[in-house]
Write an enzyme that holds these catalytic residues in place. Structure first.
Site, mmCIF file in Angstrom:
data_model
loop_
_atom_site.group_PDB
_atom_site.id
_atom_site.type_symbol
_atom_site.label_atom_id
_atom_site.label_comp_id
_atom_site.label_asym_id
_atom_site.label_seq_id
_atom_site.Cartn_x
_atom_site.Cartn_y
_atom_site.Cartn_z
ATOM 1 N N PRO A 39 1.000 -1.336 0.064
ATOM 2 C CG PRO A 39 -0.275 -1.142 2.048
ATOM 3 C CD PRO A 39 0.375 -2.144 1.166
ATOM 4 C CD GLU B 230 1.311 -5.829 11.114
ATOM 5 O OE1 GLU B 230 1.240 -4.622 10.915
ATOM 6 O OE2 GLU B 230 0.414 -6.571 11.264
ATOM 7 N NE ARG C 204 -7.108 -5.944 -20.793
ATOM 8 C CZ ARG C 204 -8.085 -6.704 -21.666
ATOM 9 N NH1 ARG C 204 -8.606 -8.050 -21.409
ATOM 10 N NH2 ARG C 204 -8.729 -5.905 -22.400
ATOM 11 C CG ASP D 66 -9.504 -2.517 -23.362
ATOM 12 O OD1 ASP D 66 -10.533 -2.795 -23.455
ATOM 13 O OD2 ASP D 66 -8.550 -3.294 -22.920
HETATM 14 N N1 4GX Z 1 -1.762 -2.515 -2.865
HETATM 15 N N2 4GX Z 1 -1.399 -5.062 0.837
HETATM 16 C C1 4GX Z 1 0.723 -6.236 1.074
HETATM 17 C C2 4GX Z 1 1.926 -6.848 3.291
HETATM 18 C C3 4GX Z 1 3.004 -6.030 2.880
HETATM 19 C C4 4GX Z 1 3.066 -4.544 3.386
HETATM 20 C C5 4GX Z 1 4.276 -3.923 3.058
HETATM 21 C C6 4GX Z 1 4.953 -5.685 1.564
HETATM 22 C C7 4GX Z 1 5.110 -4.318 2.206
HETATM 23 C C8 4GX Z 1 -1.980 -3.792 -1.208
HETATM 24 C C9 4GX Z 1 -2.381 -2.803 -1.975
HETATM 25 C C10 4GX Z 1 -1.979 -4.264 0.307
HETATM 26 C C11 4GX Z 1 -1.553 -5.314 2.530
HETATM 27 C C12 4GX Z 1 -0.821 -6.151 0.277
HETATM 28 C C13 4GX Z 1 -0.144 -5.369 3.019
HETATM 29 N N3 4GX Z 1 3.763 -6.259 1.912
HETATM 30 N N4 4GX Z 1 -0.879 -4.030 -1.956
HETATM 31 N N5 4GX Z 1 0.461 -6.418 2.431
HETATM 32 N N6 4GX Z 1 -3.367 -2.043 -1.481
HETATM 33 O O1 4GX Z 1 -3.219 -3.537 0.778
HETATM 34 O O2 4GX Z 1 -0.876 -3.402 -3.130
#
Ligand code: 4GX
Length: 248
Positions: A89, A116, A154, A169
């Site tokens: 995120p 985490e 795609r 698209d």
């Molecule tokens: N867009 N998540 C990853 C664990 C995490 C946290 C930090 C690596 C670094 C998300 C999103 C997402 C939740 C996937 C936490 N891994 N990933 N996860 N929205 O919310 O990509």
């Protein structure tokens, strides 16, 4: 195009890659996708991939060693990926532009975290990109990884049967799509717009371009700042805003 995915849930990723356009492209050999179980790269008896955070605090953090070993294995077995993407995120927001950029890379590795997050040294050593699919919290990077693969795949020539449909698209041109209809011409008292059944192909093209532009103006005006508009489209926008000014 080659992808490698590192995950503790390979079955979840494989399930998401088995169907539809991507599944078919994989079967046809247009996409070479390696899905790697992170636990296969542990060296302890219990295949532990996480540990408590240094400094304390809630939750668990994914250990660096299995990711390092997975990346070394991918490089030696499958070549060095041009892009290594951590899904998180905290990443740059994924977009069609980002998909186009990754499609040009030819070989992309995706690192999917849980808990985490992943020990920062994995990103430091291996990641070329950190990508988020949107501002919401998921339980892991697997679904975002599938989203990225789908959007990038795609764009690989031959993956989508009809190349025209990729260019046309939504977002191919930076605009929303026009409304679609199929038979029957009347259903539940609702009629298909007459122009579409008229056989006037010039009129149909014009109507669709206007609908796409109208919808974009109404729902996603922000997209108009970067959309590739032609002279007709700029003129329609001027007409509509002039009419709006008159009737307000
Ligand atoms: N867009 N998540 C990853 C664990 C995490 C946290 C930090 C690596 C670094 C998300 C999103 C997402 C939740 C996937 C936490 N891994 N990933 N996860 N929205 O919310 O990509």
């Amino acid at each position: 195009m080659k992808f490698d995915v590192v995950t503790i849930f390979p079955a979840m990723v494989n399930a998401g890659l088995a169907e539809g356009v991507v599944g078919r492209a994989r079967d046809r050999g247009l996409l070479d996708i390696g899905v790697h179980n992170l636990r296969d790269f542990t060296t302890d008896r219990h295949h532990v991939v996480d540990d408590v955070p240094f400094g304390g605090g809630p939750g668990m953090v994914m250990k660096p060693e299995p990711f390092f070993a997975a990346m070394e294995a991918i490089i030696s077995r499958r070549g060095r990926p041009q892009a290594v993407v951590v899904l998180s995120p905290a990443g740059r927001r994924f977009s069609q532009d980002e998909a186009r950029r990754l499609a040009d890379c030819g070989h992309v590795a995706l690192l999917c975290g849980r808990y985490e997050g992943i020990d920062e040294r994995v990103r430091e050593r291996w990641a070329t990109d950190e990508v988020s699919i949107g501002d919401y919290v998921l339980s892991g990077g697997e679904l975002p990884g599938l989203v990225v693969i789908d959007a990038v795949a795609r764009l690989v020539p031959g993956v989508v049967g009809d190349e025209q449909s990729v260019e046309g698209d939504s977002f191919g041109r930076g605009l929303l799509d026009y409304p679609h209809y199929t038979r029957p011409a009347e259903y539940a008292g609702l009629r298909v717009p007459e122009v579409l059944t008229s056989g006037h192909h010039g009129e149909i093209r014009r109507w669709r371009r206007q609908q796409a532009l109208r919808r974009t103006l109404e729902r996603r005006p922000d997209l108009l700042d970067t959309a590739a508009l032609d002279e007709d489209e700029r003129e329609w926008l001027r007409e509509w805003s002039a009419r709006r000014a008159r009737t307000e």
